[in-house]
Design an enzyme around this catalytic site. Sequence first.
Site, PDB file in Angstrom:
ATOM      1  N   ASP A  67       0.907  -1.291   0.066  1.00 45.53           N
ATOM      2  CA  ASP A  67      -0.031   0.151   0.062  1.00 45.53           C
ATOM      3  C   ASP A  67       0.848   1.191  -0.088  1.00 45.53           C
ATOM      4  O   ASP A  67       2.034   1.398   0.744  1.00 45.53           O
ATOM      5  CB  ASP A  67      -0.918  -0.088   1.436  1.00 45.53           C
ATOM      6  CG  ASP A  67      -1.919   1.067   1.108  1.00 45.53           C
ATOM      7  OD1 ASP A  67      -3.032   0.571   0.374  1.00 45.53           O
ATOM      8  OD2 ASP A  67      -1.968   2.161   1.424  1.00 45.53           O
ATOM      9  N   ALA A  68       0.513   2.225  -0.764  1.00 46.29           N
ATOM     10  CA  ALA A  68       1.243   3.611  -0.880  1.00 46.29           C
ATOM     11  C   ALA A  68       1.630   4.062   0.608  1.00 46.29           C
ATOM     12  O   ALA A  68       2.546   4.858   0.859  1.00 46.29           O
ATOM     13  CB  ALA A  68       0.588   4.550  -1.713  1.00 46.29           C
ATOM     14  N   GLU A 231      -9.709   3.917  -6.987  1.00 51.87           N
ATOM     15  CA  GLU A 231     -10.775   3.971  -6.608  1.00 51.87           C
ATOM     16  C   GLU A 231     -11.418   5.298  -6.744  1.00 51.87           C
ATOM     17  O   GLU A 231     -11.997   6.019  -5.596  1.00 51.87           O
ATOM     18  CB  GLU A 231     -11.152   3.526  -4.949  1.00 51.87           C
ATOM     19  CG  GLU A 231     -10.639   1.759  -4.916  1.00 51.87           C
ATOM     20  CD  GLU A 231     -11.032   1.465  -3.450  1.00 51.87           C
ATOM     21  OE1 GLU A 231     -11.653   1.934  -2.638  1.00 51.87           O
ATOM     22  OE2 GLU A 231     -10.729   0.136  -3.229  1.00 51.87           O
ATOM     23  N   HIS A 303     -11.573  -3.616  -7.705  1.00 49.05           N
ATOM     24  CA  HIS A 303     -11.316  -4.270  -6.436  1.00 49.05           C
ATOM     25  C   HIS A 303     -12.376  -4.906  -5.893  1.00 49.05           C
ATOM     26  O   HIS A 303     -13.345  -4.420  -6.040  1.00 49.05           O
ATOM     27  CB  HIS A 303     -10.831  -2.798  -5.466  1.00 49.05           C
ATOM     28  CG  HIS A 303      -9.617  -1.807  -6.101  1.00 49.05           C
ATOM     29  ND1 HIS A 303      -9.271  -0.964  -5.423  1.00 49.05           N
ATOM     30  CD2 HIS A 303      -8.966  -2.292  -7.062  1.00 49.05           C
ATOM     31  CE1 HIS A 303      -8.191  -0.661  -6.252  1.00 49.05           C
ATOM     32  NE2 HIS A 303      -7.835  -1.219  -7.368  1.00 49.05           N
ATOM     33  N   ARG A 310     -14.583  -4.056  10.087  1.00 46.81           N
ATOM     34  CA  ARG A 310     -15.261  -3.905  11.550  1.00 46.81           C
ATOM     35  C   ARG A 310     -16.409  -4.559  11.772  1.00 46.81           C
ATOM     36  O   ARG A 310     -16.800  -4.409  12.881  1.00 46.81           O
ATOM     37  CB  ARG A 310     -15.351  -2.242  11.633  1.00 46.81           C
ATOM     38  CG  ARG A 310     -13.964  -1.641  11.900  1.00 46.81           C
ATOM     39  CD  ARG A 310     -14.451  -0.125  11.910  1.00 46.81           C
ATOM     40  NE  ARG A 310     -14.288   0.542  10.515  1.00 46.81           N
ATOM     41  CZ  ARG A 310     -14.565   1.696  10.004  1.00 46.81           C
ATOM     42  NH1 ARG A 310     -14.810   2.683  10.994  1.00 46.81           N
ATOM     43  NH2 ARG A 310     -14.393   2.087   8.987  1.00 46.81           N
ATOM     44  N   GLU A 350      -6.875  -5.134  -6.669  1.00 47.46           N
ATOM     45  CA  GLU A 350      -6.533  -4.899  -5.102  1.00 47.46           C
ATOM     46  C   GLU A 350      -7.692  -5.855  -4.598  1.00 47.46           C
ATOM     47  O   GLU A 350      -8.831  -5.546  -4.887  1.00 47.46           O
ATOM     48  CB  GLU A 350      -6.564  -3.673  -4.911  1.00 47.46           C
ATOM     49  CG  GLU A 350      -6.479  -3.386  -3.346  1.00 47.46           C
ATOM     50  CD  GLU A 350      -6.774  -1.856  -2.910  1.00 47.46           C
ATOM     51  OE1 GLU A 350      -6.243  -1.027  -3.320  1.00 47.46           O
ATOM     52  OE2 GLU A 350      -7.562  -1.633  -2.030  1.00 47.46           O
ATOM     53  N   GLY A 356     -11.161  -1.632   5.045  1.00 45.16           N
ATOM     54  CA  GLY A 356     -10.747  -1.027   6.349  1.00 45.16           C
ATOM     55  C   GLY A 356      -9.691  -1.655   6.942  1.00 45.16           C
ATOM     56  O   GLY A 356      -9.321  -1.754   8.148  1.00 45.16           O
ATOM     57  N   GLY A 357      -8.651  -2.005   6.303  1.00 45.04           N
ATOM     58  CA  GLY A 357      -7.313  -2.702   6.632  1.00 45.04           C
ATOM     59  C   GLY A 357      -7.410  -4.151   7.235  1.00 45.04           C
ATOM     60  O   GLY A 357      -6.487  -4.554   7.851  1.00 45.04           O
ATOM     61  N   TYR A 398      -4.619  -7.271   6.816  1.00 48.04           N
ATOM     62  CA  TYR A 398      -4.566  -8.240   5.821  1.00 48.04           C
ATOM     63  C   TYR A 398      -3.303  -8.779   5.090  1.00 48.04           C
ATOM     64  O   TYR A 398      -3.239  -9.145   4.024  1.00 48.04           O
ATOM     65  CB  TYR A 398      -5.499  -7.991   4.829  1.00 48.04           C
ATOM     66  CG  TYR A 398      -5.657  -6.521   4.591  1.00 48.04           C
ATOM     67  CD1 TYR A 398      -4.302  -5.589   4.320  1.00 48.04           C
ATOM     68  CD2 TYR A 398      -6.984  -5.920   4.123  1.00 48.04           C
ATOM     69  CE1 TYR A 398      -4.565  -4.474   3.882  1.00 48.04           C
ATOM     70  CE2 TYR A 398      -7.098  -4.554   3.747  1.00 48.04           C
ATOM     71  CZ  TYR A 398      -5.846  -3.790   3.671  1.00 48.04           C
ATOM     72  OH  TYR A 398      -5.839  -2.563   3.393  1.00 48.04           O
TER      73      TYR A 398
END
Length: 553
Positions: A67-68, A231, A303, A310, A350, A356-357, A398
Amino acid sequence: MPQPGFRVIPAASAPVLLFTAVLIHASPAGAAPSPGYGTGAEPVYIDLDFSRVDRKVDERFLSVSIDASFMTQEKFMYLLGSPKLRTLAKALTPAFLRFGGTKQDFMRFVPQRQYSPLKDYRTSSFHYTGNSCERFELPELLEKSLKQEWAQQALILYLEEQLGKYKPVNFSENAVDLLYAFTNCSGLDLIFGLNELFRTSDNAWNSQNAELLINYCESRQYIMSWELGNEPNSFEKKAGVRVDGYQLGQDFLHLHKILQESKLYSSSDLYGPDISQPRDHRKDLLTGFLETAAGAIDACTWHHYYVNGRDTSLEDFLDPEVLDTLAVKTNEVLETVNSLSPGKKVWLGETSSAYGGGAIGLSDTFVAGFMWLDKLGLAARLGLNVVIRQVLIGSGTYHLVDDNLDPLPDFWLSLLYKRLVGPEVLKITAASKSGQNLRLRIYSHCTNKHSSSYRRGSVTMFILNLRKNPATISLPAQLLNSTVEAYVLQAPEPGLEGLKSRSVALNGVVLKMVDERTLPPLRGIKLPAGKHLKLPGFSFAFYVLKEAGAPVC
Ligand SMILES: *[C@@H]1O[C@H](CO)[C@@H](O)[C@H](O)[C@H]1NC(C)=O
Ligand SMILES: *[C@@H]1O[C@H](CO)[C@@H](O)[C@H](O)[C@H]1NC(C)=O
Ligand SMILES: *[C@@H]1O[C@H](CO)[C@@H](O)[C@H](O)[C@H]1NC(C)=O
């Protein structure tokens, strides 16, 4: 032809082709009434079609991303010089490394070498020059302290992701060098995602900063491919900027022209538009984009995440209905692309389990493998050409490699997939006598001829057992004499809680690196010929049919 008394097992949703036909031939146990009905002892009969390759995916089908946000503080880019990380990355080649994500649209390239972030460590002797892979290695002591700081940084980035507020970031030539050296020295093919949120006053893409970066990369002779924007359907939410499909297409045409004019990049690939999975208005965005710029891209990227990190549970990771949602979305995208740009390759640009991570306590544990392996199987079967896993290393849960740069269960799963699964997808069908849905997911490819020592004609099946009871799988008669090598992946501890383990056992042995430059041997277990396959509950496995003699493999 279906035999009397055998019913097709209904698939949870139409696009899943697992159980669409019954082709059962008499096999030793097939005639006997299945004992233990409903306990998993009932065998599932499979049939394989060796006469043709159903689809062929890219050799780099399983690919990874960074990830950037990893570049938010440049010093962490030095972690990419860790010999351990490089060993792990190399093991996943051939593959793309996509560098992109939300943060890419908040990043500005500053064409200076201004940063020397490692000065603080009093390691003036460590100076990476960018041309030789050996010199690029991160010294051990430095790696240790950087990893400790990274753990803190990862937390900050994770919180930023939760808040959805993205600060602008500058990155230097040095950061680009570190990224390129990592990919080049590991053998990964770099895809760099450019910032599309630089806009002109009339809302066209302002390419000035991208051109600085492209010129710099060209001056260094960095071979790479490109993306633009991440996105774009949520630009409004993230930055208050609205870009429609037509304008998005214009932006890509503009970038395409810039690349055409470059000596090094005129034949390099451009991928996009990296939209989120289709949901109402997003379809219009893709349609407008393809109508305008399909000719500018080499693959259409979108994606996919199954669930919100969550708001999910262990059960979701084992739920066939959740897994099947991928098929629904994939078919929607394929339909749009095939109608507007027939033959255009489609990639999951992606993708991971939960957005959300990731889901805490799930996305980095053994149970994540059910979503990951099923995605690999289903995506190839449905006709996607490349699947880019979010993320190799980075904040959130992830990742394939944790904050100590140790491999997580999905890394080992990816590694086995790379070694054993070739790009040729074969048709496979399965059925049970009672017609019960046994919560098995079954896929098959030619065995990978390049990265395994298996002979031509070998076939690899991979099967996921989503139930707690063991499953019995019966091979067709013509395969009963073939030697089978099994690679069964299980959580090291039994039960549902065990599925949340951050390690994984291959044929009963927990996988660990031997040292930072050495992976353990991954050996299959030879099964006696003529027997059913037994897959334990809540596990998945690769089975190599060594003497399948499939002419198309
Ligand atoms: C790329 O890697 C090769 C070795 O695999 C090395 O010789 C070459 O210098 C590297 N190029 C760059 C630009 O780092
Ligand atoms: C980034 O660089 C620009 C121009 O070089 C500068 O104006 C800006 O303040 C920098 N931003 C940050 C966050 O460092
Ligand atoms: C399997 O092996 C047995 C014993 O060697 C042989 O009789 C049988 O014909 C073989 N079956 C197939 C399908 O090759």
